[in-house]
Design an enzyme around this catalytic site. Structure first.
Site, PDB file in Angstrom:
ATOM      1  CG  ASP A  52      -0.518  -0.045   3.086  1.00 45.59           C
ATOM      2  OD1 ASP A  52       0.898  -0.213   2.779  1.00 45.59           O
ATOM      3  OD2 ASP A  52      -1.175  -0.564   3.598  1.00 45.59           O
ATOM      4  CG  ASP A  91       0.688  -4.643   1.916  1.00 43.91           C
ATOM      5  OD1 ASP A  91       0.943  -5.548   2.851  1.00 43.91           O
ATOM      6  OD2 ASP A  91       1.589  -2.848   1.525  1.00 43.91           O
ATOM      7  CD  GLU A 188       7.503  -0.062   8.242  1.00 42.76           C
ATOM      8  OE1 GLU A 188       7.924   1.197   7.299  1.00 42.76           O
ATOM      9  OE2 GLU A 188       6.831  -0.779   7.497  1.00 42.76           O
TER      10      GLU A 188
END
Length: 272
Positions: A52, A91, A188
């Site tokens: 995304d 995603d 992340e």
């Protein structure tokens, strides 16, 4: 230099776990069209993600929140036409995984568009979603740490898991998504020691982005890999591999080699 050959087998979900067991680093890049997909597929990308992130680097949006299932499905169909060996991940965009049934409908659309796995952000109520999808034969990649779809709650794009309590929560969430059935985990923007501990604890491969070199693989947004200006601040973990590789194919090869040889990320591109 890497080149695909007729002996290269297409990647499968079970092959990801096999790579972890054998200590082979996984190479992942985002992609949004067939042309770049062919380059990634031929030059060493094991996994390709229709992220995304397209909202920010393709559509010019301020965040990933405006991206829809239809957007992801369109780009997934495009990318799928360019792949022959890389495993395609798509995603689940903002709120498409808010409940199990909605997630099932969105995931079915994305798998029918060509994806082999869907990725969703967070734990908590998403654990039920993960289990629901896996029980219905849909492979899931989890995503923890900095979750861009949570940008409004987080107040920006910040490193997660800095203090002891936050780090333990990320570790607990990592164990939980694995137990729920996730086959892959993206970490992340978390400190290197935390990502290393999670990678050692969970039984599934981890893919880092700003999470240090101890993860089982690494991912970058394609536009960041190529040094393109997306109009947004460049995170610390980003490296321009086009400058090193000299061409798009060379940049992918340079990234793949650096990941597999453990040279990327280094301390400069990680968080302590």
């Amino acid at each position: 230099m890497y080149a695909s050959t007729p002996t290269d087998k297409p990647w499968t979900v079970p092959a990801l776990a096999e790579a972890r067991r054998e200590g082979r680093k996984l190479v992942m890049l985002t992609c949004y069209d067939a042309g770049f997909a062919r380059v990634l597929d031929a030059n060493g990308a094991d996994l390709v993600l229709v992220g995304d992130s397209l909202g920010m680097v393709v559509q010019g949006q301020a965040s990933t929140l405006p991206v829809t299932v239809a957007d992801i499905a369109y780009h997934t169909r495009c990318v799928a036409r360019g792949l022959s060996r890389s495993l395609l991940v798509a995603d689940l965009p903002f709120q498409s995984d808010a409940d199990p049934q909605r997630a099932l409908e969105a995931s079915t659309t994305l798998l029918q568009a060509g994806a082999a796995m869907v990725k969703l952000e967070g734990a908590g109520h998403k654990l039920e979603v993960i289990a629901y999808l896996v029980e219905r034969e849909i492979p899931v990649c989890a995503h923890l740490g900095l979750t861009p779809q949570s940008v409004l709650r987080l107040g920006g794009y910040r490193v997660q898991g800095r203090d002891d309590a936050a780090a333990e929560q990320v570790r607990a969430d990592a164990r939980a998504v694995a137990e729920a059935g996730a086959a892959l985990l993206v970490l992340e923007c978390v400190p290197t020691p935390l990502a290393a501990a999670i990678t050692a604890e969970v039984g599934i491969p981890t893919i880092g982005i700003g999470a240090g070199p101890q993860c089982d693989g690494q991912v970058l947004v394609l536009h960041d890999l190529l040094g393109l200006d997306s109009g947004h601040r460049r995170p610390k973990f980003v490296k321009d591999f086009l400058a090193e590789g000299g061409s798009v194919a060379g940049a992918v090869q340079a990234f793949a080699a650096a990941v597999r040889e453990g040279r990327f990320p280094d301390a400069t591109h990680s968080y302590a």
